[in-house]
Write a protein that holds these residues in place. Structure first.
Motif, PDB file in Angstrom:
ATOM      1  N   HIS A 115       0.849  -1.194   0.000  1.00  9.84           N
ATOM      2  CA  HIS A 115       0.000   0.000   0.000  1.00  9.84           C
ATOM      3  C   HIS A 115       0.883   1.243   0.000  1.00  9.84           C
ATOM      4  CE1 HIS A 115      -2.349  -3.232   1.919  1.00  9.84           C
ATOM      5  NE2 HIS A 115      -3.373  -2.690   1.283  1.00  9.84           N
ATOM      6  N   HIS A 116       0.407   2.262  -0.676  1.00  7.80           N
ATOM      7  CA  HIS A 116       1.165   3.520  -0.704  1.00  7.80           C
ATOM      8  C   HIS A 116       1.370   4.029   0.736  1.00  7.80           C
ATOM      9  CE1 HIS A 116       1.161   8.098  -1.306  1.00  7.80           C
ATOM     10  NE2 HIS A 116       2.374   7.632  -1.561  1.00  7.80           N
ATOM     11  N   GLY A 117       2.604   4.418   1.061  1.00  9.46           N
ATOM     12  CA  GLY A 117       2.890   4.953   2.402  1.00  9.46           C
ATOM     13  C   GLY A 117       2.464   6.401   2.502  1.00  9.46           C
ATOM     14  N   ASP A 118       1.137   6.606   2.394  1.00 10.30           N
ATOM     15  CA  ASP A 118       0.630   7.988   2.317  1.00 10.30           C
ATOM     16  C   ASP A 118       0.884   8.784   3.598  1.00 10.30           C
ATOM     17  OD1 ASP A 118      -1.140   6.394   3.671  1.00 10.30           O
ATOM     18  OD2 ASP A 118      -2.958   7.316   2.842  1.00 10.30           O
ATOM     19  N   GLY A 119       0.909   8.084   4.748  1.00 12.10           N
ATOM     20  CA  GLY A 119       1.156   8.781   6.007  1.00 12.10           C
ATOM     21  C   GLY A 119       2.572   9.322   6.070  1.00 12.10           C
ATOM     22  N   THR A 120       3.519   8.478   5.744  1.00  9.82           N
ATOM     23  CA  THR A 120       4.921   8.891   5.780  1.00  9.82           C
ATOM     24  C   THR A 120       5.159   9.998   4.745  1.00  9.82           C
ATOM     25  OG1 THR A 120       5.324   6.548   6.220  1.00  9.82           O
ATOM     26  CG2 THR A 120       7.247   7.945   5.899  1.00  9.82           C
ATOM     27  N   GLN A 121       4.545   9.846   3.578  1.00 10.47           N
ATOM     28  CA  GLN A 121       4.662  10.881   2.537  1.00 10.47           C
ATOM     29  C   GLN A 121       4.168  12.229   3.058  1.00 10.47           C
ATOM     30  OE1 GLN A 121       3.504  10.143  -1.604  1.00 10.47           O
ATOM     31  NE2 GLN A 121       1.949  11.746  -1.443  1.00 10.47           N
ATOM     32  N   ASP A 122       3.016  12.194   3.743  1.00 10.98           N
ATOM     33  CA  ASP A 122       2.414  13.429   4.249  1.00 10.98           C
ATOM     34  C   ASP A 122       3.327  14.091   5.296  1.00 10.98           C
ATOM     35  OD1 ASP A 122       0.029  15.189   4.408  1.00 10.98           O
ATOM     36  OD2 ASP A 122       0.025  14.498   6.493  1.00 10.98           O
ATOM     37  N   ILE A 123       3.920  13.281   6.164  1.00  7.97           N
ATOM     38  CA  ILE A 123       4.752  13.833   7.246  1.00  7.97           C
ATOM     39  C   ILE A 123       6.007  14.512   6.693  1.00  7.97           C
ATOM     40  CG2 ILE A 123       6.180  13.198   9.254  1.00  7.97           C
ATOM     41  CD1 ILE A 123       4.010  11.075   9.888  1.00  7.97           C
ATOM     42  N   PHE A 124       6.603  13.922   5.663  1.00  2.00           N
ATOM     43  CA  PHE A 124       7.867  14.472   5.141  1.00  2.00           C
ATOM     44  C   PHE A 124       7.690  15.254   3.840  1.00  2.00           C
ATOM     45  CE2 PHE A 124       9.059  10.838   7.827  1.00  2.00           C
ATOM     46  CZ  PHE A 124       9.781  11.541   8.778  1.00  2.00           C
ATOM     47  N   TRP A 125       6.452  15.569   3.511  1.00  3.02           N
ATOM     48  CA  TRP A 125       6.113  16.233   2.251  1.00  3.02           C
ATOM     49  C   TRP A 125       6.922  17.524   2.038  1.00  3.02           C
ATOM     50  CZ3 TRP A 125       3.659  14.695  -1.936  1.00  3.02           C
ATOM     51  CH2 TRP A 125       3.094  15.624  -2.809  1.00  3.02           C
ATOM     52  N   TYR A 161      -6.290   0.423  -1.878  1.00  7.80           N
ATOM     53  CA  TYR A 161      -6.213   1.396  -0.798  1.00  7.80           C
ATOM     54  C   TYR A 161      -4.773   1.877  -0.682  1.00  7.80           C
ATOM     55  CZ  TYR A 161      -6.330   3.352   3.893  1.00  7.80           C
ATOM     56  OH  TYR A 161      -6.222   4.200   4.957  1.00  7.80           O
ATOM     57  N   PRO A 162      -4.453   3.120  -0.338  1.00  6.92           N
ATOM     58  CA  PRO A 162      -5.390   4.224  -0.058  1.00  6.92           C
ATOM     59  C   PRO A 162      -5.739   5.031  -1.304  1.00  6.92           C
ATOM     60  CG  PRO A 162      -3.165   4.850   0.547  1.00  6.92           C
ATOM     61  CD  PRO A 162      -3.074   3.465   0.010  1.00  6.92           C
ATOM     62  N   GLY A 163      -5.320   4.557  -2.483  1.00  7.15           N
ATOM     63  CA  GLY A 163      -5.720   5.253  -3.714  1.00  7.15           C
ATOM     64  C   GLY A 163      -4.771   6.359  -4.141  1.00  7.15           C
ATOM     65  N   SER A 164      -3.743   6.595  -3.371  1.00  9.88           N
ATOM     66  CA  SER A 164      -2.797   7.665  -3.711  1.00  9.88           C
ATOM     67  C   SER A 164      -1.462   7.062  -4.141  1.00  9.88           C
ATOM     68  CB  SER A 164      -2.615   8.586  -2.509  1.00  9.88           C
ATOM     69  OG  SER A 164      -2.260   7.821  -1.382  1.00  9.88           O
ATOM     70  N   GLY A 165      -0.423   7.919  -4.212  1.00 17.60           N
ATOM     71  CA  GLY A 165       0.906   7.431  -4.572  1.00 17.60           C
ATOM     72  C   GLY A 165       1.146   7.438  -6.065  1.00 17.60           C
ATOM     73  N   HIS A 166       0.576   8.436  -6.743  1.00 16.55           N
ATOM     74  CA  HIS A 166       0.773   8.518  -8.187  1.00 16.55           C
ATOM     75  C   HIS A 166       2.084   9.213  -8.514  1.00 16.55           C
ATOM     76  CE1 HIS A 166      -3.228   7.011  -8.383  1.00 16.55           C
ATOM     77  NE2 HIS A 166      -3.650   8.000  -7.617  1.00 16.55           N
TER      78      HIS A 166
END
Lengths: 441, 551
Positions: free
Chosen positions: A153-163, A181-186
């Motif tokens: 699954h895309h690590g959307d949480g980690t991406q958001d924290i270090f964005w 899920y979660p549908g992001s990570g493009h």
């Protein structure tokens, strides 16, 4: 007698008395068979491999990475603090030189937990890798760190924290968000205005097999890592790309995971997802442990490998090859944001986030300062379906004088206004973590 | 009366204990080339002038198996291993006759790959040609399903005088430990059985009919008859005998440290709330981990005969020994000589101690007082550091539940109990930090521990209710159970089966207390549907003594 080439610390914390709910994939039994396999293999007796007891993370450890609303204790249980503490223990072991490499086999996982936390999403409350990474930066003075997320699954949480963080390279390899899920990570998600190209997404097609993953590591991940030259490499090690995983559609194997870790050679790995608890986890975990210790893993093979694993289809191979150029471009020549604010002003972004596990809807107004002296002050106003508006203010680790004083100004104004039920200030420069909560709430 | 004999590496101690305490003791040097003679002499001496009919029980702690392994006096043994996926089984070869057979059982106890019968047959023919008579069969996850071990054993029938199947040794997981333990069990079987038979005959000739038990490293005993099939369980029982001696000689209720100071080493053990701690997995012998349960015991190279050396101006004691202390005619000063010099002890020839300390001091341009002080301080610091390390390791022991993580108890030692030669002397020096106790009769604590140790036992039940199956591997039990089989039924079953087994196997100890030490039931879910429960129950008879000698 076997002897590990790399001294390896294993923080094994299966939390045998904790589950999200009785039949949830994230339940007591999840690491039971992994423990059986590791014990039966005699892994803990191998010279150079040591088992370590987790630390328990503190509120401050959590606030270093997250804005928790209304406060830390409302969004966590003891299990989360032990899981994050397990990751911290792994990091301490490596950075103190007790071991060369460490693997935190802990649960619950964390990579879907974002900067703001109101509850559980994607089985995660707080982000174990992020908390560990900030612990390393605060206590060991390291700056450049890479996280490679190998969960399906895309690590959307980690991406958001270090964005917004140009010193953290976050690479996520995952099943394409259009199919899972979660549908992001493009491909187009490549970091905030001040950290372009420091977030790299590699969305792989369903049925990617050993060849595809190894191709991705060799041709996309390694060239980027070689250029970025991180001081520390972290593997956010989800195991749900396995061909037997019940909630994903990939075609990876225990041997493949071991080879991937041998190539990536992370200093620290932290377990994320993976819910084929009988058919995959015992073998995948064993493979990763042996690979990280520098031991032979050629005999690690799932019992049903010959029956149920099939090599990659050509179509998949062709698709993955075509990803190489855009992925490398995203790192080496990232397109700047056209709507980036001028120096001294905030770039504004509105976000809506759904917490699938807890059924919470959150909406955010995020502001990041464009600053020529530091990576910029961050202010997030957050309203969730379960609370009125809260606000978090973060002065970054390299925060300049102006961003510092601006941060305190906004904080004091927010407290005085009584408009927010919770105001969190994270001052990474002075290491101040504080919060004012509405006493009536 | 109860008789205890501890055959140690250097000394053999025997003690006879009656209702009113110690009746007689005996101490002699061990004749390592003739242990049988050593034992029979000790028997005769300690019982001289006593009506042997009054002896109700004999417990024997012997280094026979340990020595056979350390000195590599092992019978040629064929080890058959089968492992399935995982670490390459070639890493677990022991001796020259290890045969790796294809076949695989998974962690659930399901057969994944049938055992390769033709290759067993071929290997067995090689054994016959080599005239190998003892065997060990160990397969991965045999504690969940022993079918492969049983079929290897079946093919050795006719050729084998003795065969060890891994799952009969312990219910614990660890394929490498199981392989090593099974191998050693078979490799010492003949020498051990012969020894035991000879002892039984001498006892008979002396008119002693009391039951004989053998001491184990976990501080408990097993009947001699049981030990014939489990000779490996008799290894490294000496330190445990001393620890159980301390238990009998003192009323220990707190967290405590036990020090057994010998000639060249000091053994350190830790008690939690008055009970000795066990090794988590099993004891290691010559660096090879086994499944033999053991009391936790750490050995460091400091003892009464440890040589004092000066290296770059730094005074050190141990770990090497350069002969006996000067007071006993040695040529190099030791810790005992430093204690003699300071007037803390008065051991044998004190003048010689003073002379040698002065000589070494002069050679290194030190004042003799300073040399002696520093040598003693070095020893005390070494021991204290090791205690601290051991306690912190115990407190850092991994746990697997949130409950244990949050509620887990920390060990903080309140007292140190010291036995062994220089015990009283070191007690004087160490006492400013923590309360020190030197029990009476501390010089025969090992034999007292041997005499008074009770039976110990451990086993584990494993059930997969989805498969309607329950096994207790080391009792050889495999039963069909209902899909509704519960944790409480499992707890009752394991206790009932353990009692039945103990009665049948000649355990004479009355009122044995069997404790359930671990008990868990996990709901198993396959594809979102409940597929049964994974039930695991472990029970133990903990180490203890049949009577106390303290007031």
């Amino acid at each position: 007698m076997l002897k590990a080439k790399n001294r390896l610390g294993l923080v094994f914390f299966p939390a045998f008395d904790w589950a999200i709910s009785p039949t949830h994939p994230e339940r007591e039994e999840r690491l039971l068979y992994t423990q059986d396999q590791l014990r039966e293999e005699g892994v803990f007796d191998i010279e150079g491999i040591v088992e370590l007891k987790p630390d328990i993370a503190t509120d401050e450890d959590v606030m270093r990475s997250h804005f928790c609303f209304p406060d830390v204790r409302s969004v966590i249980t003891e299990s989360h603090m032990i899981s994050a503490g397990g990751a911290i223990r792994a990091a301490r072991a490596v950075l103190d030189g007790e071991v060369d490499r460490a693997f935190a086999l802990v649960r619950p996982p964390g990579h879907h937990a974002m900067k703001c936390v109101h509850g559980n999403r994607g089985f995660c409350n707080i982000n174990n890798e992020a908390i560990m990474l900030e612990y390393i930066r605060e206590h060991y003075g390291k700056r450049r760190i890479a996280i490679v997320d190998t969960d399906c699954h895309h690590g959307d949480g980690t991406q958001d924290i270090f964005w917004h963080d140009p010193d953290v390279l976050f690479i996520s390899i995952h099943q394409d968000g259009r199919t899972l899920y979660p549908g992001s990570g493009h491909l187009r998600e490549l970091g905030g205005p001040n950290a372009k190209g420091r977030t790299i997404n590699i969305p792989l097609p369903p049925n990617t097999s050993e060849d595809g993953f190894i191709y991705t590591i060799d041709n996309m991940v390694m060239p980027i890592l070689d250029h970025f030259k991180p001081e520390i490499i972290i593997n956010s090690a989800g195991q749900d790309n396995h061909y037997t995983d019940p909630i994903t559609n990939m075609n990876f194997t225990a041997h493949g995971y071991a080879l991937l870790n041998e190539k990536l050679n992370p200093h620290i790995a932290v377990l994320e997802g993976g819910y084929s608890i009988q058919g995959a986890l015992p073998y995948v975990n064993l493979g990763i442990v042996l690979a990280m210790a520098g031991l032979d893993y050629s005999h690690v093979k799932e019992p049903d490998y010959d029956i149920n694993y099939s090599p990659q289809e050509n179509e998949v191979t062709e698709y993955i090859k075509k990803l190489k150029d855009p992925v490398l471009d995203n790192y080496f020549n990232p397109k700047p944001d056209i709507d980036r604010a001028p120096v001294g002003q905030f770039t504004l972004r509105h976000k809506n986030i759904y917490y699938d596990t807890d059924g919470i809807q959150e909406s955010q107004k995020e502001q990041i300062m464009t600053c020529k002296d530091c990576r910029g002050l961050l202010v997030i106003e957050s309203t969730a379906s379960i609370h009125p508006v809260c606000v978090g203010i973060e002065i970054p680790v390299d925060g300049c004088k102006r961003c510092q004083s601006e941060g305190y100004k906004i904080y004091e104004k927010a407290v005085k206004s009584k408009e927010y039920i919770s105001v969190q200030l994270t001052d990474r420069v002075k290491k101040v973590y504080k919060r004012v909560k509405d006493p009536n709430y | 009366m109860l008789l205890g004999i501890d055959v140690g590496g250097t000394h053999t101690d025997a003690v006879l204990i009656g209702e009113n305490g110690i009746e007689s003791t005996f101490k002699a040097k061990t004749d390592t080339r003739n242990l049988l003679h050593t034992v029979t002499t000790a028997l005769k001496e300690v019982t001289s002038g006593i009506d042997v009919k009054k002896i109700k029980n004999i417990n024997l702690s012997t280094t026979l198996s340990t020595n056979a392994i350390i000195e590599n006096k092992l019978e040629k043994t064929a080890l058959f291993i089968s492992s399935g996926p995982g670490i390459d089984p070639a890493n677990f070869r022991i001796g020259e006759n290890t045969y790796i057979i294809n076949g695989s059982i998974n962690h659930r106890g399901s057969e994944v790959l049938k055992l390769d019968s033709p290759s067993i047959e071929k290997s067995m023919n090689a054994c016959i040609k080599d005239n190998i008579k003892v065997f060990a069969a160990v397969t991965k996850f045999s504690t969940r399903n022993s079918i492969h071990e049983s079929s290897i054993a079946a093919s050795a029938e006719g050729q084998a005088d003795f065969i060890t199947q891994g799952h009969t040794l312990s219910s614990q997981l660890s394929f490498p430990r199981r392989a090593a333990t099974a191998y050693y069990n078979s490799a010492v079987w003949r020498i051990y059985s012969n020894f035991l038979t000879a002892i039984m005959e001498s006892l008979k000739s002396m008119g002693i009919e009391a039951p004989v038990n053998i001491l184990k490293a976990d501080g408990g005993t097993m009947p001699a008859e049981v030990s014939k099939n489990l000779p490996v369980e008799s290894i490294l029982s000496g330190p445990a005998a001393s620890i159980m001696g301390i238990v009998a000689l003192n009323k220990i209720t707190e967290d405590a440290v036990i020090l057994d100071i010998g000639g060249t080493t000091t053994d350190i053990a830790i008690f939690a709330s008055g009970a000795p701690l066990m090794e988590r997995e099993g004891i290691s012998l010559e660096g090879i981990p086994t499944l033999v349960r053991s009391l936790q015991n750490r050995s460091i190279g400091i003892g009464g005969d440890s040589a004092i050396t000066v290296v770059n101006g730094e005074v050190r004691t141990g770990p090497e020994r350069k002969g006996p202390c000067a007071a006993e005619g040695g040529e190099h000063p030791t810790l005992v000589d430093a204690l003699n010099f300071k007037g803390i002890t008065n051991h044998q020839n004190k003048e010689k101690s003073i002379e040698q300390i002065k000589l070494l001091a002069e050679k290194n341009k030190l004042k003799p007082e300073i040399l002696a002080d520093k040598a003693i301080a070095f020893s005390v610091k070494k021991i204290n550091d090791e205690i601290e390390l051991l306690v912190s390791q115990i407190n850092q022991k991994p746990v697997y539940t949130i409950h244990d993580m949050i509620q887990g108890k920390k060990i903080i030692p309140k007292k140190i109990y010291i036995i062994g030669g220089p015990a009283a002397a070191l007690a004087v020096i160490m006492k400013d930090k923590i309360e020190i106790v030197v029990p009476e009769n501390y010089n025969v604590a090992n034999a007292i521990g041997a005499a008074l140790a009770r039976t110990t036992f451990e086993t584990e039940l494993f059930s997969d209710t989805g498969k309607e199956k329950m096994v207790i591997p080391n009792l050889g039990i495999e039963e069909k159970v209902s899909r509704r089989y519960s944790l409480s039924e499992a707890e009752n079953d394991i206790i009932a089966h353990t009692r039945k087994y103990l009665e049948k196997s000649g355990y004479k100890d009355k009122d044995l207390k069997i404790d359930i030490v671990e008990s868990s039931s996990f709901r198993m879910i396959d594809d979102y549907y409940a597929s049964g429960n994974d039930i695991r129950v472990k029970c133990q008879i903990r180490p203890g003594v049949v009577m106390n000698l303290h007031k």
